[in-house]
Design a protein around this motif. Structure first.
Motif, short mmCIF file in Angstrom:
data_model
loop_
_atom_site.label_atom_id
_atom_site.label_comp_id
_atom_site.label_asym_id
_atom_site.label_seq_id
_atom_site.Cartn_x
_atom_site.Cartn_y
_atom_site.Cartn_z
N ASP A 277 0.85 -1.19 0.00
CA ASP A 277 0.00 0.00 0.00
C ASP A 277 0.88 1.24 0.00
O ASP A 277 2.12 1.14 -0.13
N GLN A 278 0.30 2.42 0.14
CA GLN A 278 1.07 3.66 0.06
C GLN A 278 2.02 3.83 1.24
O GLN A 278 2.99 4.59 1.15
N LYS A 279 1.76 3.10 2.33
CA LYS A 279 2.66 3.16 3.49
C LYS A 279 3.75 2.10 3.45
O LYS A 279 4.54 2.01 4.37
N GLY A 280 3.76 1.27 2.40
CA GLY A 280 4.77 0.24 2.29
C GLY A 280 4.38 -1.07 2.93
O GLY A 280 5.21 -2.00 2.98
N VAL B 37 -0.66 -5.27 -14.80
CA VAL B 37 -1.91 -4.86 -14.14
C VAL B 37 -1.96 -5.49 -12.76
O VAL B 37 -1.73 -6.70 -12.62
N VAL B 38 -2.27 -4.68 -11.74
CA VAL B 38 -2.32 -5.16 -10.37
C VAL B 38 -3.70 -4.82 -9.79
O VAL B 38 -4.17 -3.69 -9.92
N SER B 39 -4.33 -5.79 -9.14
CA SER B 39 -5.64 -5.54 -8.52
C SER B 39 -5.67 -6.18 -7.14
O SER B 39 -5.03 -7.20 -6.89
N TYR B 40 -6.43 -5.53 -6.24
CA TYR B 40 -6.56 -6.02 -4.87
C TYR B 40 -7.86 -5.46 -4.30
O TYR B 40 -8.17 -4.27 -4.48
N ILE B 41 -8.64 -6.28 -3.62
CA ILE B 41 -9.93 -5.86 -3.09
C ILE B 41 -9.75 -4.69 -2.12
O ILE B 41 -8.93 -4.75 -1.20
N GLY B 42 -10.52 -3.63 -2.35
CA GLY B 42 -10.46 -2.45 -1.49
C GLY B 42 -9.47 -1.41 -1.96
O GLY B 42 -9.31 -0.38 -1.30
N TYR B 43 -8.79 -1.67 -3.11
CA TYR B 43 -7.79 -0.73 -3.61
C TYR B 43 -8.07 -0.41 -5.07
O TYR B 43 -8.67 -1.21 -5.80
N GLU B 44 -7.61 0.78 -5.50
CA GLU B 44 -7.80 1.19 -6.88
C GLU B 44 -6.96 0.30 -7.81
O GLU B 44 -5.79 0.02 -7.51
N PRO B 45 -7.54 -0.18 -8.94
CA PRO B 45 -6.74 -0.95 -9.90
C PRO B 45 -5.54 -0.12 -10.39
O PRO B 45 -5.63 1.11 -10.53
N ARG C 268 2.82 0.15 -5.79
CA ARG C 268 2.14 0.71 -4.62
C ARG C 268 0.69 1.03 -4.99
O ARG C 268 0.45 1.80 -5.91
N LEU C 269 -0.26 0.44 -4.27
CA LEU C 269 -1.67 0.64 -4.57
C LEU C 269 -2.29 1.69 -3.65
O LEU C 269 -1.88 1.84 -2.49
N THR C 270 -3.29 2.36 -4.18
CA THR C 270 -4.03 3.38 -3.42
C THR C 270 -5.35 2.81 -2.96
O THR C 270 -6.08 2.19 -3.74
N GLU C 271 -5.66 3.01 -1.69
CA GLU C 271 -6.90 2.47 -1.13
C GLU C 271 -8.10 3.08 -1.84
O GLU C 271 -8.16 4.29 -2.08
N ALA C 272 -9.06 2.25 -2.20
CA ALA C 272 -10.26 2.73 -2.90
C ALA C 272 -11.18 3.45 -1.93
O ALA C 272 -11.20 3.17 -0.73
N ALA C 273 -11.95 4.37 -2.47
CA ALA C 273 -12.89 5.13 -1.64
C ALA C 273 -14.04 4.24 -1.22
O ALA C 273 -14.63 3.54 -2.03
N ASN C 274 -14.39 4.26 0.07
CA ASN C 274 -15.59 3.60 0.56
C ASN C 274 -16.07 4.32 1.80
O ASN C 274 -15.45 5.27 2.26
N SER D 180 -5.92 13.22 0.46
CA SER D 180 -5.68 11.82 0.77
C SER D 180 -7.01 11.22 1.17
O SER D 180 -8.02 11.91 1.20
N ARG D 181 -7.05 9.91 1.46
CA ARG D 181 -8.29 9.31 1.92
C ARG D 181 -8.72 9.89 3.26
O ARG D 181 -9.89 9.82 3.63
N LYS D 182 -7.79 10.50 3.98
CA LYS D 182 -8.10 11.02 5.30
C LYS D 182 -8.37 12.52 5.32
O LYS D 182 -8.84 13.05 6.34
N PHE D 183 -8.05 13.22 4.25
CA PHE D 183 -8.14 14.67 4.29
C PHE D 183 -8.87 15.19 3.06
O PHE D 183 -8.45 14.94 1.93
N ALA D 184 -9.98 15.88 3.29
CA ALA D 184 -10.79 16.43 2.21
C ALA D 184 -10.92 17.94 2.38
O ALA D 184 -10.99 18.45 3.50
N LEU D 185 -10.96 18.63 1.26
CA LEU D 185 -11.06 20.09 1.25
C LEU D 185 -12.13 20.51 0.25
O LEU D 185 -12.12 20.07 -0.90
N GLN D 186 -13.06 21.34 0.69
CA GLN D 186 -14.08 21.88 -0.19
C GLN D 186 -14.02 23.40 -0.13
O GLN D 186 -14.16 23.99 0.93
N SER D 187 -13.80 24.02 -1.26
CA SER D 187 -13.69 25.47 -1.31
C SER D 187 -14.60 26.00 -2.41
O SER D 187 -14.80 25.36 -3.44
N GLY D 188 -15.17 27.17 -2.17
CA GLY D 188 -16.07 27.74 -3.15
C GLY D 188 -16.19 29.24 -2.99
O GLY D 188 -15.76 29.83 -1.99
#
Length: 743
Positions: free
Chosen positions: A37-40, A78-86, A102-108, A445-453
């Motif tokens: 994963d992104q943390k190794g 091609v790399v795939s894993y349940i819960g992660y972006e292809p 390195r795979l990125t965790e899928a949004a859920n 990141s999956r943990k940090f979201a920003l909404q600006s307008g």
């Protein structure tokens, strides 16, 4: 001959089986590497293969893989894993060293942060789900009124003698109701002196509700405190008639649904005379309210992605009552008893179209709405008639980007016409309002979201524009918890009553700052939110003496602002809200507890010094509980609310800081009960329901009023101290169902 043929076939089979084996030994390349994963951290069981081939394998417990391939030069891995972006990447075959992916965790729902500061969601599509339509109709003490249930959520004030939403130190004029993005000009039935009016709309019209107590999106404006966003349902799934009958009204509904369209129609008639004969009233009625109305909803799906919705309604009501007006008190009429008669007609229509294209990367939301409302009102012999009309158009385009990023662009325009008659003098106002807005949502990141307008608005009636920035962010602190924050500037055109005489006023403004913590786990929700609001450019009235020497404040709730006005008013509101909901601990039991604290002062309207507004109670608490009993197919609910006393004007006190509006009403509390029972008559579903409001018959007081000489005080309370209600619904459709899991 047969023997020779058998020998030949055997030889061919041996050659076919040996040749590939020998070729593989001579021409294959071994690929090795590791998937993390992104943390190794290793991802065991991930699938790795080369596109267009059968060459590949799975990772072991350390995330390592090893397989052979006949490919040469380059290939796409091609790399795939349940819960992660292809993941895919072009590689060079035979390149020295192992491969690393390195795979990125899928949004859920669990791993992706969501913006929650200042907002209570009631949509099944949102993780921060708080209330559903079924919650609204089964909440005791709310009478299946959407806005009444919102008043039981943290941040809302319960003001018993006025209609509307009072949120975090804001008046009812500072909150807006929006259906499918379109502002509703008259969301409540007509105002009555010292009585609370219901909202016009039924809960099951809507699939989702978002009650924003502040810091809301740049998509919406003209509300300094709050917006209630209602999203109508999509295609229906019922067919047939249903009949409803209760102590005050009768109605008939028809629903018809096909694969691509549905239509719903409702008609009703009501007369409160029978109910008032059974329930003692604190109001002296000249004519008990009589009302009629109808609505029609049409939905059509022209394509797989498109949806057209059209909703229209019409209603009218008539009533007459005696009210108390301190100005009219005389020796022969010491109570200031005055007749009040009203005929209201209201029409509202909205149509929206939504669609998407480019594999859902572009979203369209367009709408048109029209509303008209008129009150033929007589106060004694004086004409106080009024009317309002609004035509609105709105267009929003959203572009979805990779990794959950998005950006939207929108515009809206309204033409508003208002008329008001005051003691025979007629006033008319025309306002053309327009706005454009842009808003983006970015996941750093999956943990940090920003909404600006940012939102830009213009109102022709005052010939002024404003620029309102908005910013929200959220950080995920754990698998089930997160913190959110929001900041924004919110503008509002002054109350149109002021603009009849002074069109040189500026927008009123409120700045919001909100901090929120929320955890949702095992059907339990805990939420705490702190806020600070700064009010600026509020309109002030200068009334002069009002009959009592030295007095500048006019406490008459029916006054018209004749005096000079300007934008020198200011104020603040600060506090915190707590929400707890538990649907897990006791089987079948769903309960929630809310508490709100607000500290607020304002110098606005005709206040002579800064003071806590009369609609503010510092402490509000509610407890709501519901239980479904399977064996008797019955749902029961209890609601208990308590609010601290509110300020009221005592003319015998000095109009100085600390003394002005320094008196408080008693504590207000209410215990209510509701029950609904499901049964069948000839295989047709029947729902019977009963409610009791204020079981303990508490003599609640909402405010006090004084006669002009300041010698006599009288209390303003509820329309009835204790009341009850009975009714039933028959669904003339043997396929009709109620989801008991939601009760």
């Amino acid at each position: 001959m047969n023997r020779h043929r058998s020998t030949f076939l055997l030889t061919v089979c041996l050659l076919l089986s040996i040749a590939p084996y020998g070729g593989e030994t001579l021409a294959q390349t071994v690929l090795t590497g590791r998937v993390t994963d992104q943390k190794g951290q290793p991802l065991p069981g991930a699938n790795v293969f080369l596109r267009g081939t059968y060459d590949g394998g799975n990772t072991d417990s350390t995330g390592a893989f090893r397989f052979k391939t006949q490919r040469k030069d380059t290939a796409t891995a091609v790399v795939s894993y349940i819960g992660y972006e292809p993941f895919s990447r072009k590689i060079t075959i035979g390149q020295p060293g192992p491969l690393t992916f390195r795979l990125t965790e899928a949004a859920n729902e669990l791993n992706t942060v969501v913006i929650t500061a200042g907002s209570f969601e009631a949509s099944d599509e949102k993780r921060m789900t708080m209330l559903k339509p079924i919650d609204i109709v089964t909440t005791a003490g709310a009478g299946a009124d959407i806005t009444a249930v919102m008043n039981l959520l943290p941040g809302a004030q319960r003001v018993g003698e006025q209609e509307g939403l009072f949120v975090r130190g804001g008046s009812n004029a500072e909150a807006k109701v929006i259906i499918d993005g379109m502002i509703v000009q008259n969301p409540f039935f007509s105002s009555l002196p010292d009585l609370q009016s219901r909202g016009r709309f039924q809960p099951f019209m809507f699939k989702g509700t978002s009650f924003s107590t502040g810091g809301y999106s740049a998509q919406y404006g003209q509300a300094m405190s709050s917006v209630l966003l209602l999203n109508t349902t999509d295609l229906g799934n019922n067919n047939g008639f249903s009949l409803g009958l209760n102590l005050v009204s009768a109605n008939v509904s028809y629903d018809r649904a096909t694969e691509r369209s549905s239509i719903s129609a409702t008609g009703y008639y009501g007369n409160l005379k029978a109910l008032f004969a059974l329930v003692p009233q604190n109001v002296e009625w000249l004519r008990e309210p009589v009302f009629t109305g109808s609505s029609l909803t049409y939905r059509f799906k022209p394509s797989k992605t498109g949806m057209l919705k059209v909703y229209g309604m019409y209603s009218d009501s008539r009533l007459g009552m005696y009210v108390r007006d301190p100005r009219m008190a005389t020796e022969t009429n010491p109570q200031g008893r005055v007749s009040f008669n009203q005929l209201n007609r209201n029409a509202f229509m909205t149509s929206t179209y939504t669609d998407s294209w480019a594999d859902g990367k572009w979203l369209l939301n367009a709408g048109l709405s029209s509303s008209y409302d008129t009150d033929d009102t007589r106060f004694d012999v004086m004409d106080f008639g009024r009317s309002s009309a609004r035509q609105q158009g709105r267009l929003v385009l959203t572009r979805l980007l990779r990794n959950n990023h998005s950006i939207l662009f929108g515009t809206e325009a309204s033409a508003i016409t208002l008329r008001n008659t005051v003691t025979g003098t007629s006033y008319k106002l025309q306002d053309n309002y327009g706005a454009v807005f842009v808003e983006s949502q970015t996941y750093l990141s999956r943990k940090f979201a920003l909404q600006s307008g940012i939102r830009v608005e213009y109102a022709s009636v005052i010939n002024r524009a404003n620029v309102a920035p908005r910013l929200s962010l959220a950080y995920k602190t754990g698998l089930y918890s997160q913190i959110s924050a929001a900041y924004g500037q919110f503008y509002q055109t002054p109350d149109y009553r002021y603009l009849y005489l002074n069109k040189m006023l500026d927008f009123e403004r409120a700045d919001h700052l909100i901090l929120n913590y929320q955890i949702i786990k095992n059907q339990r929700t805990f939420r705490v939110e702190a806020y600070y609001k700064n009010y600026a450019q509020l309109v002030r009235e200068f009334t002069g003496e009002t009959g009592t020497p030295g007095r500048q404040f006019d406490a008459n709730p029916f006054r018209f602002p004749w005096g000079q006005t300007n934008n020198t008013g200011s104020g603040y509101a600060q506090g915190f809200d707590v929400f707890w909901r538990d649907q897990k601990s006791v089987k079948g039991l769903d309960y929630w507890i809310t508490y709100s604290y607000v500290d607020s002062k304002r110098l606005f309207q005709n206040y002579v010094v800064s003071a806590t507004p009369t609609f503010i109670s510092n402490h509000n608490m509610s407890f709501i509980a519901k239980r479904w009993f399977e064996k008797i197919t019955t749902n029961v609910g209890l609601t208990y609310t308590v609010s601290s006393g509110r300020p009221y004007y005592n003319p015998n006190r000095p109009e100085t800081p600390g003394e002005f509006l320094g008196d408080r009403t008693p504590v207000v509390n209410n215990l209510s009960f509701t029950a609904s029972h499901l049964t069948n008559i000839k295989k047709n579903m029947v729902i019977l329901y009963a409610t009791v409001d204020n079981i303990l018959n508490t003599r609640n007081v909402f405010t006090y009023r004084y006669t002009p000489d300041g010698q006599t005080r009288y209390a303003v309370g509820p329309q009835a101290f204790r009341s009850f209600f009975l009714g039933g619904i028959v669904m003339l459709n043997r396929k009709a169902k109620v989801n008991v899991n939601e009760l």
